[in-house]
Design a protein around this motif. Structure first.
Motif, PDB file in Angstrom:
ATOM      1  N   SER A 163      52.659 -30.516  -2.041  1.00 51.99           N
ATOM      2  CA  SER A 163      51.675 -31.773  -1.887  1.00 51.99           C
ATOM      3  C   SER A 163      50.274 -31.103  -1.219  1.00 51.99           C
ATOM      4  CB  SER A 163      52.167 -32.736  -0.849  1.00 51.99           C
ATOM      5  OG  SER A 163      52.580 -32.414   0.281  1.00 51.99           O
ATOM      6  N   LEU A 164      49.452 -31.854  -1.070  1.00 49.24           N
ATOM      7  CA  LEU A 164      48.396 -31.317  -0.205  1.00 49.24           C
ATOM      8  C   LEU A 164      48.021 -32.302   0.976  1.00 49.24           C
ATOM      9  CD1 LEU A 164      45.870 -30.878  -3.345  1.00 49.24           C
ATOM     10  CD2 LEU A 164      46.809 -29.100  -1.628  1.00 49.24           C
ATOM     11  N   ASN A 165      47.261 -31.818   2.006  1.00 47.89           N
ATOM     12  CA  ASN A 165      46.718 -32.507   3.113  1.00 47.89           C
ATOM     13  C   ASN A 165      45.786 -33.856   2.286  1.00 47.89           C
ATOM     14  OD1 ASN A 165      43.957 -32.940   4.511  1.00 47.89           O
ATOM     15  ND2 ASN A 165      45.545 -32.757   6.186  1.00 47.89           N
ATOM     16  N   LEU A 166      45.946 -34.948   2.968  1.00 44.83           N
ATOM     17  CA  LEU A 166      45.275 -36.178   2.419  1.00 44.83           C
ATOM     18  C   LEU A 166      43.723 -35.788   2.418  1.00 44.83           C
ATOM     19  CD1 LEU A 166      45.103 -39.004   1.550  1.00 44.83           C
ATOM     20  CD2 LEU A 166      45.086 -39.583   3.919  1.00 44.83           C
ATOM     21  N   SER A 167      43.218 -35.200   3.526  1.00 48.16           N
ATOM     22  CA  SER A 167      41.551 -35.087   3.270  1.00 48.16           C
ATOM     23  C   SER A 167      41.221 -33.992   2.178  1.00 48.16           C
ATOM     24  CB  SER A 167      40.933 -34.579   4.737  1.00 48.16           C
ATOM     25  OG  SER A 167      41.583 -33.656   5.052  1.00 48.16           O
TER      26      SER A 167
END
Length: 261
Positions: free
Chosen positions: A245-249
């Motif tokens: 997954s990726l950081n939200l920002s």
């Protein structure tokens, strides 16, 4: 109001500004703190003069501009010590200028979807650093605004405002409940696009009908089923390495630029 000097940490105005680190105080007063001359000037240039301007020794030419704008708007200008600036900002190496500004939220009904190619909605975002970075990215990409859906962290917290790097004054902010957002979304003239790890459509191949409304879930859970159901299409950002997954920002930034390409 006039300019004056304050040296005491127990001064009522100093104590009131320090208290704005608490969300309860920000909610009750409708005020927030922005640190640094750059942020203060960004506020002034976008029509938001400080209600209170605290500064150290004068020196920078733009400080005179900030002082004049604050006084013209009948705000208070206070010269303070470095110790006071450190207490107000809760930093060992504080900025030489701190501004107190009025919060601004627009209603859903006041938004004009066709005014921009892309808009961002965030569902229950929890991290103020993420929220501030998203506001900054939305500003950079020319988005119309950021809509906070459900119980979100405060965009006017010191941490969030710091992360916006002055963009807090440039990007319209809106708050809405899940039910309010769902009802309003029915009138959206373009595409509503969400992100899901389980989605089949690559974010680069989706049809982004403009204006595009990007709906992002929070850091822990992503988009819940009821929010994903509001989207015209749900997409995924491919993961090619070991990270799942990726950081939200970061993910929101990728989506913003995919939608505005």
């Amino acid at each position: 109001m006039s300019s004056r000097a304050v040296t005491s940490l127990t001064n009522p105005t100093v104590k009131a500004v320090r208290a704005l680190h608490l969300r309860k105080e920000r909610d009750e007063t409708g005020l927030f703190v922005a640190e640094g001359l750059k942020a203060v000037i960004e506020g002034i240039e976008t029509g938001h003069a400080p209600a209170i301007l605290m500064h150290g020794a004068e020196g920078h030419p733009l400080l005179k501009t900030a002082i004049a704008a604050t006084l013209a708007a009948k705000g208070a200008v206070i010269e303070v010590t470095e110790a006071i600036l450190a207490k107000v900002s809760r930093r060992d190496n504080p900025q030489a200028v701190v501004g107190v500004f009025r919060q601004v939220f627009r209603s859903l009904e006041a938004l004009e979807p066709q005014a921009a190619r892309c808009w961002v909605a965030l569902h229950r975002v929890r991290d103020p650093g993420n929220l501030g970075t998203i506001v900054r990215t939305a500003d950079a990409a020319g988005c119309g605004g950021v809509i906070l859906v459900g119980e979100c962290c405060d965009p006017y917290s010191v941490e969030a405002v710091r992360a916006t790097m002055g963009s807090i004054f440039a990007v319209p902010l809106t708050k809405a409940s899940e039910a309010q957002f769902a009802a309003w979304r029915n009138g959206w003239p373009g595409s509503v696009v969400g992100t899901l790890l389980s989605a089949d459509v690559d974010h680069r191949r989706a049809d982004y009908a403009r204006p595009t409304l990007i709906l992002m879930g929070n850091e822990q859970q992503g988009l819940p089923p009821d929010m994903a159901a509001l989207c015209d299409v749900n997409v995924k950002i491919p993961m090619r390495g070991r990270a799942d997954s990726l950081n939200l920002s970061v993910a929101t930034g990728i989506m913003i630029y995919a939608a505005t390409a």
